[in-house]
Write an enzyme that holds these catalytic residues in place. Sequence first.
Site, short mmCIF file in Angstrom:
data_model
loop_
_atom_site.label_atom_id
_atom_site.label_comp_id
_atom_site.label_asym_id
_atom_site.label_seq_id
_atom_site.Cartn_x
_atom_site.Cartn_y
_atom_site.Cartn_z
N ASP A 184 -20.73 -39.59 3.36
CA ASP A 184 -21.73 -39.25 2.34
C ASP A 184 -22.30 -40.50 1.69
OD1 ASP A 184 -19.24 -39.76 1.20
OD2 ASP A 184 -19.55 -38.39 -0.48
N ASP A 199 -18.55 -35.72 -5.35
CA ASP A 199 -17.86 -35.08 -6.47
C ASP A 199 -17.64 -36.03 -7.64
OD1 ASP A 199 -15.81 -36.77 -5.27
OD2 ASP A 199 -14.36 -35.61 -6.43
N LYS A 228 -13.54 -35.82 1.79
CA LYS A 228 -14.24 -34.56 1.72
C LYS A 228 -15.75 -34.75 1.58
CE LYS A 228 -10.41 -32.49 -0.89
NZ LYS A 228 -10.03 -32.01 -2.24
N GLY A 229 -16.16 -35.88 1.07
CA GLY A 229 -17.56 -36.06 0.67
C GLY A 229 -18.58 -35.83 1.77
N PHE A 238 -24.20 -42.68 -11.11
CA PHE A 238 -23.10 -41.78 -10.78
C PHE A 238 -23.69 -40.49 -10.21
CE2 PHE A 238 -18.51 -41.41 -11.27
CZ PHE A 238 -18.37 -40.17 -10.65
N ARG A 274 -19.33 -30.76 -5.78
CA ARG A 274 -19.61 -30.91 -4.35
C ARG A 274 -20.51 -29.80 -3.84
NH1 ARG A 274 -15.84 -34.77 -2.36
NH2 ARG A 274 -13.75 -34.62 -3.21
N ASP A 276 -20.34 -47.34 -0.63
CA ASP A 276 -20.39 -47.89 -1.99
C ASP A 276 -19.87 -49.33 -1.93
OD1 ASP A 276 -19.74 -48.31 -4.78
OD2 ASP A 276 -19.88 -46.17 -5.08
N LYS A 330 -25.30 -47.64 -1.33
CA LYS A 330 -25.44 -48.31 -2.63
C LYS A 330 -25.22 -49.81 -2.43
CE LYS A 330 -23.83 -45.29 -6.35
NZ LYS A 330 -22.71 -45.01 -7.26
C1 PRP Z 1 -15.96 -41.55 -1.46
C2 PRP Z 1 -17.00 -41.31 -0.38
C3 PRP Z 1 -16.74 -42.41 0.62
C4 PRP Z 1 -16.17 -43.52 -0.24
C5 PRP Z 1 -17.19 -44.60 -0.43
O1 PRP Z 1 -14.76 -40.96 -1.06
O2 PRP Z 1 -16.86 -40.03 0.19
O3 PRP Z 1 -15.80 -42.00 1.59
O4 PRP Z 1 -15.82 -42.93 -1.51
O5 PRP Z 1 -16.71 -45.57 -1.32
P1 PRP Z 1 -16.43 -47.07 -0.93
O6 PRP Z 1 -17.58 -47.56 -0.12
O7 PRP Z 1 -16.35 -47.76 -2.29
O8 PRP Z 1 -15.14 -47.15 -0.20
P2 PRP Z 1 -13.59 -40.62 -2.10
O9 PRP Z 1 -12.51 -41.63 -2.02
O10 PRP Z 1 -14.15 -40.39 -3.46
O11 PRP Z 1 -13.02 -39.27 -1.49
P3 PRP Z 1 -13.82 -37.91 -1.26
O12 PRP Z 1 -14.73 -38.13 -0.08
O13 PRP Z 1 -12.76 -36.92 -0.99
O14 PRP Z 1 -14.59 -37.61 -2.53
#
Ligand code: PRP
Length: 182
Positions: free
Chosen positions: A103, A162, A46-47, A155, A168, A106, A134
């Site tokens: 978004d 979120d 969703k991000g 964070f 969000r 990480d 990041k």
């Molecule tokens: C978050 C973000 C990325 C991912 C990045 O998604 O939207 O898709 O984490 O993290 P990474 O590089 O450590 O894999 P999340 O799993 O929180 O789902 P969301 O988008 O629904 O919040």
Amino acid sequence: MKFKDGKDIKKVLFTKGRIARGVNRAARWLDGKLGGAYAVGICTLKGGMTFYCDLIRKMKTPVQTEFIRASSYGSGTVSRGTAEICGDFGVLLKGRTVVLVEDIVDTGRTVCALKKYLTELGAERVIVVSLLNKPSRREVAACADYSVFDVDNLFLVGYGLDYAERYRDLPYIGVLKDEIYV
Ligand code: PRP
């Protein structure tokens, strides 16, 4: 009823205006990169939702919009290590240029898994655009082809990001107060 009063936010890191300027830069970069090719734009849910919607409206190049769901964190703060992917493309991606919009990159695990997934579905080229990056958290060698802002290991919530499905809908990106998630 609760209101979006920002009381859980320690500091605003990127204002609406700064994000908008960053989105413009990303749109110009993508227009140049695509060179007029009609690509499939994939919004990572969703991000990535807010960035995606703003980005495609600033691009001059038209894209076909599709969605993919990738989830690694659930309601927690630690990656489960693998991204659960849910998408239904059939043969749509075969031979196509795909613009995958995130978004944040990480650990890099989600982008890595998504690129593999889309390539296996026949995408000829996957261009990854992420609003945030990041680098200090990277665990796998994966990165966006274009990221708008490099960020420290804070964070962050808002503009699609979120914590436990909240924040969000904030129009800016802020640092969440420690006591909210510790
Ligand atoms: C978050 C973000 C990325 C991912 C990045 O998604 O939207 O898709 O984490 O993290 P990474 O590089 O450590 O894999 P999340 O799993 O929180 O789902 P969301 O988008 O629904 O919040």
